[in-house]
Scaffold this motif. Sequence first.
Motif, PDB file in Angstrom:
ATOM      1  N   ASN A 157      37.092  46.533  49.149  1.00  0.00           N
ATOM      2  CA  ASN A 157      36.711  45.242  49.730  1.00  0.00           C
ATOM      3  C   ASN A 157      37.144  45.062  51.183  1.00  0.00           C
ATOM      4  N   ASP A 200      48.313  44.279  46.967  1.00  0.00           N
ATOM      5  CA  ASP A 200      49.238  44.516  48.076  1.00  0.00           C
ATOM      6  C   ASP A 200      50.110  43.296  48.374  1.00  0.00           C
ATOM      7  N   GLY A 201      49.674  42.136  47.940  1.00  0.00           N
ATOM      8  CA  GLY A 201      50.456  40.927  48.193  1.00  0.00           C
ATOM      9  C   GLY A 201      50.165  40.259  49.525  1.00  0.00           C
ATOM     10  N   ASN A 202      49.087  40.675  50.191  1.00  0.00           N
ATOM     11  CA  ASN A 202      48.767  40.098  51.502  1.00  0.00           C
ATOM     12  C   ASN A 202      48.015  38.770  51.370  1.00  0.00           C
ATOM     13  N   ILE A 203      47.212  38.620  50.318  1.00  0.00           N
ATOM     14  CA  ILE A 203      46.523  37.336  50.131  1.00  0.00           C
ATOM     15  C   ILE A 203      47.538  36.249  49.811  1.00  0.00           C
ATOM     16  N   SER A 259      40.670  46.418  42.900  1.00  0.00           N
ATOM     17  CA  SER A 259      41.112  45.772  44.155  1.00  0.00           C
ATOM     18  C   SER A 259      42.573  45.379  44.138  1.00  0.00           C
ATOM     19  N   GLU A 285      34.565  39.560  40.175  1.00  0.00           N
ATOM     20  CA  GLU A 285      34.920  40.953  39.887  1.00  0.00           C
ATOM     21  C   GLU A 285      36.265  40.953  39.150  1.00  0.00           C
ATOM     22  N   ALA A 321      39.309  41.989  39.728  1.00  0.00           N
ATOM     23  CA  ALA A 321      40.503  41.545  40.468  1.00  0.00           C
ATOM     24  C   ALA A 321      40.490  40.042  40.722  1.00  0.00           C
ATOM     25  N   GLY A 355      36.726  37.721  44.708  1.00  0.00           N
ATOM     26  CA  GLY A 355      35.638  38.664  44.975  1.00  0.00           C
ATOM     27  C   GLY A 355      34.499  38.499  43.969  1.00  0.00           C
TER      28      GLY A 355
END
Length: 425
Positions: A139, A257-260, A316, A363, A365, A394
């Motif tokens: 994504n 990843d923990g970025n959102i 994702s 989706e 994730a 997503g």
Amino acid sequence: MDYHLKCTLCGAEYDAKDVRYVCPKHGDDGILDTIFDYKQIAGKTSPKKISDSRDFSIWRYAELLPLEDPSKSAPPLQVGWTPMYRSTTLGKQLGLSNLYFKDDGRNPTASFKDRASAVVVAKARELGVDIITTASTGNAGAALAGLAAAAKMPAVIFVPETAPQAKIAQLLIFGSRVMLVKGNYDQAVALCLAASKEFGWYCRNTAYNPYTVEGKKTASFEICEQLILTPTLSLEGRGRKGEGWGAPDRIFVSVGDGNIISGLWKGLRDLAALGWIDKIPKLMGIQAEGSAACYNAWKAGTEKITAVNAVTVADSISADIPLDGVRAVRAVRETGGAYLTVSDDEILAAIPELARGEAIFAEPAASTAYAGLKKAVKQGLVKSDETIVCMITGNGLKDIKSAMQVAGEGIHIEPTLEAVKAFKL
Ligand SMILES: *Cc1c(COP(=O)(O)O)cnc(C)c1O
Ligand SMILES: [Zn+2]
């Protein structure tokens, strides 16, 4: 806009002109936060000014972004201002009276990642770089490919060769150079970073580039602004009636990843610092059981992230070592939220539930966040009258192989009315 960068590990501060990616003191791990002069922002804009804007995209928040002049650098695609729906069905089923779904699958490349890629591409244009690159499970790459196409900027994308076909199709169709890595996401990240250093390409890698989180924070701005605009919500006790916006009590979001989740937290802290919201919502991070490094660290009460061997249907959010793990653990701990894990079966089962209950196609994730909400309700972690936002990150068309596992079967018939009658509903 005046801003500088501050290391999340040691607190060292840097002029953004001197440091492009991470704190030089810790190799590639010193993720940087962007620090603003909130007095200066308050002098230039206000909730009312923004709410009067006719720009229905993330650029309505231009004064809160670390860019010189988005009117010159923003790629011409509509990113953000995605719909936030009040639940019609699933809230009732769960006994929740104020449940909302924010559908970020409605972004131009159909995921939340467009927010980050839009801001990073704008930054790349400001810096005057020639080539932009990223590693991705799919994504982030699709988002960069789309936004780079809009900005007429060449892009090189590294994805695991096992990424869902629809995501690879997106990368290819937008004209990026696509590197299908014979390895997992973590290996694609390492390779992209090495290539960026070797060839001088501008690197969008999640969290390594400090501005991905700045793009992602716009979702929190929208949530708080849209809560005021959503007519069915009582304004009582929320926001400042026209002067401020309304913060929900909790936000559920999936975490890889923990970025959102770090971006959502940053956006909320920006708004609280400006006095535009009067509380910070509790952030509820949902991970797949098979990719739960943040959950494990949070549960153990540590910020030390230990690698896992990630395996989950939700591609994702499959990450051995989350790239933004430290901040992601803090986001949950400091807001008083919680981490939960859900199984692949629960993730898949949530896809038709969201589609049939709220007409939102997610989706895996993205359905993960809803699977986590269900679990939180079961565990008694939420109160029935809390205002809850479930982030759908997503669109389901990204991975139809997973959707088809739980979609049910069509009915093969002869092209005659008799045949239809035989299968009367
Ligand atoms: C990237 C992504 C996530 C998770 O975001 P992280 O920053 O990796 O935690 C969740 N859902 C979808 C659809 C994504 O693409
Ligand atoms: Zn540092």
